[in-house]
Design a protein around this motif. Structure first.
Motif, PDB file in Angstrom:
ATOM      1  N   LEU A 116      52.792  19.720  13.592  1.00  0.00           N
ATOM      2  CA  LEU A 116      52.681  20.473  12.346  1.00  0.00           C
ATOM      3  C   LEU A 116      52.225  19.525  11.246  1.00  0.00           C
ATOM      4  N   ARG A 117      51.220  19.961  10.485  1.00  0.00           N
ATOM      5  CA  ARG A 117      50.702  19.151   9.371  1.00  0.00           C
ATOM      6  C   ARG A 117      51.015  19.872   8.067  1.00  0.00           C
ATOM      7  N   ILE A 118      51.392  19.088   7.069  1.00  0.00           N
ATOM      8  CA  ILE A 118      51.623  19.631   5.727  1.00  0.00           C
ATOM      9  C   ILE A 118      50.432  19.251   4.868  1.00  0.00           C
ATOM     10  N   ASP A 119      49.673  20.263   4.446  1.00  0.00           N
ATOM     11  CA  ASP A 119      48.562  20.052   3.519  1.00  0.00           C
ATOM     12  C   ASP A 119      49.032  20.435   2.121  1.00  0.00           C
ATOM     13  N   THR A 120      48.490  19.774   1.117  1.00  0.00           N
ATOM     14  CA  THR A 120      48.878  20.047  -0.258  1.00  0.00           C
ATOM     15  C   THR A 120      47.655  20.026  -1.155  1.00  0.00           C
ATOM     16  N   ALA A 121      47.700  20.819  -2.217  1.00  0.00           N
ATOM     17  CA  ALA A 121      46.564  20.892  -3.135  1.00  0.00           C
ATOM     18  C   ALA A 121      47.045  21.303  -4.523  1.00  0.00           C
ATOM     19  N   ILE A 122      46.233  20.960  -5.511  1.00  0.00           N
ATOM     20  CA  ILE A 122      46.438  21.406  -6.889  1.00  0.00           C
ATOM     21  C   ILE A 122      45.133  22.046  -7.331  1.00  0.00           C
ATOM     22  N   LYS A 123      45.233  23.249  -7.870  1.00  0.00           N
ATOM     23  CA  LYS A 123      44.040  23.960  -8.342  1.00  0.00           C
ATOM     24  C   LYS A 123      44.116  24.077  -9.857  1.00  0.00           C
ATOM     25  N   PHE A 124      43.108  23.531 -10.528  1.00  0.00           N
ATOM     26  CA  PHE A 124      43.048  23.583 -11.979  1.00  0.00           C
ATOM     27  C   PHE A 124      42.135  24.727 -12.400  1.00  0.00           C
ATOM     28  N   GLN A 125      42.587  25.535 -13.368  1.00  0.00           N
ATOM     29  CA  GLN A 125      41.780  26.615 -13.915  1.00  0.00           C
ATOM     30  C   GLN A 125      41.835  26.541 -15.426  1.00  0.00           C
ATOM     31  N   GLN A 126      40.734  26.877 -16.058  1.00  0.00           N
ATOM     32  CA  GLN A 126      40.666  26.809 -17.504  1.00  0.00           C
ATOM     33  C   GLN A 126      41.581  27.864 -18.124  1.00  0.00           C
ATOM     34  N   ASN A 127      42.330  27.457 -19.118  1.00  0.00           N
ATOM     35  CA  ASN A 127      43.237  28.329 -19.882  1.00  0.00           C
ATOM     36  C   ASN A 127      44.331  28.960 -19.025  1.00  0.00           C
ATOM     37  N   ARG A 128      44.709  28.323 -17.934  1.00  0.00           N
ATOM     38  CA  ARG A 128      45.786  28.797 -17.078  1.00  0.00           C
ATOM     39  C   ARG A 128      46.591  27.602 -16.598  1.00  0.00           C
ATOM     40  N   PRO A 129      47.866  27.823 -16.283  1.00  0.00           N
ATOM     41  CA  PRO A 129      48.620  26.719 -15.674  1.00  0.00           C
ATOM     42  C   PRO A 129      48.048  26.413 -14.286  1.00  0.00           C
ATOM     43  N   TYR A 130      48.123  25.157 -13.887  1.00  0.00           N
ATOM     44  CA  TYR A 130      47.563  24.808 -12.580  1.00  0.00           C
ATOM     45  C   TYR A 130      48.470  25.310 -11.469  1.00  0.00           C
ATOM     46  N   GLU A 131      47.840  25.580 -10.323  1.00  0.00           N
ATOM     47  CA  GLU A 131      48.548  26.101  -9.164  1.00  0.00           C
ATOM     48  C   GLU A 131      48.758  24.979  -8.156  1.00  0.00           C
ATOM     49  N   ARG A 132      49.989  24.834  -7.704  1.00  0.00           N
ATOM     50  CA  ARG A 132      50.324  23.845  -6.682  1.00  0.00           C
ATOM     51  C   ARG A 132      50.572  24.583  -5.377  1.00  0.00           C
ATOM     52  N   SER A 133      50.060  24.023  -4.292  1.00  0.00           N
ATOM     53  CA  SER A 133      50.286  24.684  -3.011  1.00  0.00           C
ATOM     54  C   SER A 133      50.614  23.676  -1.916  1.00  0.00           C
ATOM     55  N   PHE A 134      51.399  24.157  -0.962  1.00  0.00           N
ATOM     56  CA  PHE A 134      51.726  23.424   0.261  1.00  0.00           C
ATOM     57  C   PHE A 134      51.468  24.373   1.417  1.00  0.00           C
ATOM     58  N   ASP A 135      50.851  23.876   2.467  1.00  0.00           N
ATOM     59  CA  ASP A 135      50.597  24.679   3.655  1.00  0.00           C
ATOM     60  C   ASP A 135      51.135  23.954   4.872  1.00  0.00           C
ATOM     61  N   LEU A 136      51.896  24.658   5.683  1.00  0.00           N
ATOM     62  CA  LEU A 136      52.413  24.144   6.941  1.00  0.00           C
ATOM     63  C   LEU A 136      51.542  24.732   8.047  1.00  0.00           C
ATOM     64  N   LEU A 137      50.831  23.861   8.766  1.00  0.00           N
ATOM     65  CA  LEU A 137      49.845  24.300   9.753  1.00  0.00           C
ATOM     66  C   LEU A 137      50.126  23.700  11.118  1.00  0.00           C
ATOM     67  N   GLU A 138      49.970  24.504  12.165  1.00  0.00           N
ATOM     68  CA  GLU A 138      50.047  23.970  13.524  1.00  0.00           C
ATOM     69  C   GLU A 138      48.666  23.425  13.869  1.00  0.00           C
ATOM     70  N   VAL A 139      48.619  22.183  14.356  1.00  0.00           N
ATOM     71  CA  VAL A 139      47.349  21.539  14.708  1.00  0.00           C
ATOM     72  C   VAL A 139      47.429  21.017  16.133  1.00  0.00           C
ATOM     73  N   THR A 140      46.279  20.665  16.675  1.00  0.00           N
ATOM     74  CA  THR A 140      46.228  20.136  18.040  1.00  0.00           C
ATOM     75  C   THR A 140      46.580  18.651  18.034  1.00  0.00           C
ATOM     76  N   GLU A 141      46.890  18.147  19.198  1.00  0.00           N
ATOM     77  CA  GLU A 141      47.190  16.717  19.327  1.00  0.00           C
ATOM     78  C   GLU A 141      45.962  15.877  18.970  1.00  0.00           C
TER      79      GLU A 141
END
Length: 184
Positions: A116-141
């Motif tokens: 399982l891999r944890i991906d993370t990101a921050i999305k910036f948008q003008q005139n809005r609070p930024y969005e933070r995200s975490f994704d838990l993904l099943e990946v291959t060996e």
């Protein structure tokens, strides 16, 4: 004559910088990672890792398995767990302000590895609070092995015995335990 010495100095400097660059590259070469070293005959092996990323670098989500918080995982870290065969729900315990796929259900079998891999990101948008995200993904060996080899083992393991026993709880503030330093 000064033009020749400047050119020679530039060549020497370029050679020095190239040498330092190559030595630095060798120092950060990943160690080999082989999941077979962690397999157990009577249990499933679960690898959860978080590749190095600048997004949300200071946030270390707690990870729960079947509703029990097991450990925290920081940036550029991995954790290896031996779990019994069967169905397991793995979840990132994050506040509501984080978006993304924060839980996954796995059907595990003995002597098999799951990644399982944890991906993370921050999305910036003008005139809005930024969005933070975490994704838990099943990946291959094949996807996970080179990435895990760049990570360090997690130091955020929870210890069940770290919580005080109910009988050992502190009584809170008590004038018998503390005294006023200004009174006589």
């Amino acid at each position: 004559m000064p033009v020749l010495s400047i050119k020679r100095c530039n060549k020497n400097l370029a050679a020095l910088l190239t040498s330092l660059f190559l030595l630095t590259g060798c120092a950060s070469t990943p160690v080999s990672f082989n999941s077979r070293d962690y397999l157990a005959k009577n249990q499933a092996t679960l690898f959860i890792y978080r590749p190095d990323a600048l997004a949300n670098v200071l946030v270390n989500p707690a990870i729960s398995i079947n509703g029990v918080t097991t450990f925290t995982l920081g940036n550029n870290q991995y954790q290896t767990l031996q779990i019994p065969a069967g169905q397991h729900t793995i979840k990132l315990d994050l506040p509501e302000r984080y978006s993304g796929n924060t839980d996954i259900t796995l059907e595990t079998a003995n002597a098999h590895a799951y990644f399982l891999r944890i991906d993370t990101a921050i999305k910036f948008q003008q005139n809005r609070p930024y969005e933070r995200s975490f994704d838990l993904l099943e990946v291959t060996e094949a996807q996970a092995s080179p990435q895990i080899s760049l990570c360090k083992p997690s130091t955020g393991a929870k210890n069940a015995s770290a919580a005080p026993n109910p009988a050992e709880k502190s009584p809170g503030y008590s004038n018998q335990l503390f005294r006023n330093p200004f009174s006589h």
